[in-house]
Design an enzyme around this catalytic site. Sequence first.
Site, PDB file in Angstrom:
ATOM      1  N   GLN A 576      -3.602 -16.305 -20.224  1.00 53.54           N
ATOM      2  CA  GLN A 576      -4.595 -17.284 -19.792  1.00 53.54           C
ATOM      3  C   GLN A 576      -5.974 -16.685 -19.909  1.00 53.54           C
ATOM      4  O   GLN A 576      -6.219 -15.576 -19.442  1.00 53.54           O
ATOM      5  CB  GLN A 576      -4.327 -17.719 -18.351  1.00 53.54           C
ATOM      6  CG  GLN A 576      -5.219 -18.866 -17.899  1.00 53.54           C
ATOM      7  CD  GLN A 576      -4.799 -19.416 -16.549  1.00 53.54           C
ATOM      8  OE1 GLN A 576      -3.855 -18.901 -15.950  1.00 53.54           O
ATOM      9  NE2 GLN A 576      -5.462 -20.454 -16.080  1.00 53.54           N
ATOM     10  N   GLY A 577      -6.864 -17.440 -20.556  1.00 55.60           N
ATOM     11  CA  GLY A 577      -8.222 -16.964 -20.737  1.00 55.60           C
ATOM     12  C   GLY A 577      -9.205 -17.682 -19.858  1.00 55.60           C
ATOM     13  O   GLY A 577      -8.831 -18.392 -18.914  1.00 55.60           O
ATOM     14  N   ASP A 693     -20.578 -11.036 -26.803  1.00 60.61           N
ATOM     15  CA  ASP A 693     -19.474 -10.738 -25.875  1.00 60.61           C
ATOM     16  C   ASP A 693     -18.471  -9.799 -26.532  1.00 60.61           C
ATOM     17  O   ASP A 693     -17.262  -9.994 -26.420  1.00 60.61           O
ATOM     18  CB  ASP A 693     -18.802 -12.033 -25.422  1.00 60.61           C
ATOM     19  CG  ASP A 693     -17.959 -11.828 -24.163  1.00 60.61           C
ATOM     20  OD1 ASP A 693     -18.235 -10.872 -23.413  1.00 60.61           O
ATOM     21  OD2 ASP A 693     -17.023 -12.613 -23.929  1.00 60.61           O
TER      22      ASP A 693
END
Length: 887
Positions: A576-577, A693
């Site tokens: 899960q991000g 990022d």
Amino acid sequence: MTITIKESQASECNTRCIQDERTKPKSKYPETEILREGIKTKNPLVIAIMRGVVTRRIRFYPILLLFSLFSFHFSRFAFSADTLFATQSLTINQTLLSSSQVFELGFFSPGNSKKWYLGIWYKDIPARTYVWVANRDNPLTNSSAVLKISNQTIVLLDKKDKLIWSSNQTQASNPVMQLLDTGNLVLREANASDQFLWQSFDYPTDTLLPDMKLGWDLSKGLDRYISSWKSIDDPATGDFSFKLDYHGYPEIFLWNDGKKVYRSGPWNGQRFSGVPEMKPNNFLSFSFITNQDEVFYSFHISTKSLYSRVTVTSSGQLQRYTWIPDRQIWNSFWYAPKDQCDNFMECGPYGICDSNASPVCKCMRGFQPNNPQAWNFRDGSDGCVRKTDLQCMSDKFLHLKNMKLPESSTTFVEDNMSLKDCELLCLKNCSCTAYANSNISNGGMGCVIWVDELSDTRQYAEGGQDLYVRLAASDIGDGRSVGTLIIGIAVGVAVLLLVLGCCCFICRRKKLLSVCKEEKAIQERSQDLLLNEVVISSKRDYSGEKDKDELELPLFDFGTISTVTHNFADENMLGQGGFGCVYKGRLVEGQEVAVKRLSKTSVQGIEEFKNEIRLIARLQHRNLVRLLGCCIEKDEKILIYEYMENKSLDSVLFNKAKSSLLNWPRRFNIVCGIARGLLYLHQDSRFRIIHRDLKASNILLDGEWNPKISDFGMARIFGGDQTEASTRRVVGTYGYMSPEYAMDGLFSVKSDVFSFGVLVLEIVSGNKNRGFYHSNSELNLLGHAWRIWKEGKGLDLLDTLVGNSFSSSEVLRCIQVGLLCVQERAEDRPTMASVVLMLSSETSTMPQPKTPGYCLGRNPFETDSSSGKNDESFTVNQVTVTMLDAR
């Protein structure tokens, strides 16, 4: 000779001598006592005369006594020695004089000034010429001052004993101050004449003297440069300075209040590239030294009777003067800037300045003016742009002669490489824009490669050196005239039209029916395509997308995606991000994919979803993850990626049970792969893209452990000439954000470089840059790496799980590159083009890193690193977006 002492000290001495004489028993031979006094005081005149007196036993010693005392007293006030001892001092009416009486040190008040300074000047030159000023920015307000040695330091005090100026603190046990014949004021041990604890040559003012070093002592962090006086009457630091930049291929710049106005060009083994008239002669020679500890320029005068100096004037001109004794004048031997082409960036990027031409600016072959209107008005500052984009391996090189080499602070230099090997290295690197010999001595040797635009070049009638500029093969040309080329094209077009006409005639006569059927089929396919475009357009309207070019990738329907993931079954969930879950799936043709599903309940991520589609669909590079398609139906927004067998870098690197899988060759390959991918984003792609990022969880590893950069939700596109932007919304991950981005919202390619540097140090060490540890206040990973690097123990940073099979030189090179990338000031960090070159060369000379940026520490909301609840966002496959609003 003896050092001049204060008059009060002399009177005190005389009184004491008289008192001692009255109390002494009278000698049978008083002249003997005078001789002893002469020997004691080292007065040569007294010694010489009294030796004769003693020998002849002449009885007029009272007259001789008076004469000797007068001569002794006079010598103390009429002459100055070159050395000041710790028990002595120098006042306003006294001076030090070098042993050969070349230079003199004392107090002065220049011109109409009412302020006083301590300085050094030429002794025998009538028009007083100052070469060094101690307190240039802190003058004395009156003539009452004293210079002495105090606490192993040279100090200048005013009449109230207030400190006006001082040298550095030393650890001398018996210090003395001496003025040398070179003009160098030194502090040394009394018994060590050639070992200086401090010297004025390390702190120049406006003048460079023979054998003085202009440049850097890297081991001490000492920058020696000259700067102008404010005016002829004011020695204070002026606006102009002449400083050496040791980065890349070193050269010297003339600055005007922080703006470059002239540069010397790099040192090519014989002279500075931008000073072709710089030739040694019988009395003047030049040297330029570059090593791990020092980078400096100096000149030497072989004849001591000749004087030469280099100074930067208050009007902003560099001048080399030589003294002509017969005419009693300083002759201007050389000066700069001397013409229009000496002005920095006169013709801009890829422009060539030629002072013998009119207009002086022209574009290199294969380039055209960037601003034609300004160019026509003879303003070439905007420079030139390429006519044809480079094609990498098929490119050619344009040979330019008699050139001042371009600005070279970001170049790659290899001293032990032939020119042919240099060409091959440049050709293999698609970022390389030009190359040349780094040393033109003995026919030429060494290699220097430019990876940025070529700026501030000029062409000389003679002098300079060869430069090889990269051009598209079509811009090099094959020697044919334009007219011949036009004729050839015209003939070719005519023949082609004739052939097509014949084909059409035959088709109409013999295959009319088949052609009609084919046209009908084409029409039917066109209708299908038009219908498909209508469907795509309606989906764009629903998603908010308007540009037809923004969804240039396959569209999957939701039913297909649901099938390949077994209706998004939990057993197929990879993780899960930040904006949803990622599932493993298999397409009908058998290809494994990773399916990233945006959460319906997420209030964030729609803009990031659109951003990723816009960017990654257009990017093609072996070190970037490949986007295979997307699905946009109702509330569903899904991205389909190629599947990465070894998941993300952080899932292996920071897992002690798995990190042993990453041996050193794999780690080094990962570092190089990330660098190549980032270089493509910054320079070689259709757009300049800032990732914003970059971190271990956004680096995916395929089955062969090759790295691929993923997650472009935070990325930003820059224009071709844009280098920096700002934002009010700082997003990213703690520990990877550069100081200027985290604190001020400024981001650029150097922000990604900082993140890459953190990533390199993490890959080498196997540890996260977790911020400051609250338990023991130790430094984070950057500080730890910096400390052991300065201690010369770089290999101690290497992860012990790597094993014993590794290359020490590669490890140290990676650590040095990592530290260069995380330097606190963005302008000190290298570009990714330079990083790729440094990583790919085993013999390249790299600059020493400066202090890294420490300001980013642990997530302030993180309370327990072991719990995993507040850790960095968990990543899968690993395709996620991590988003933190830094405060």
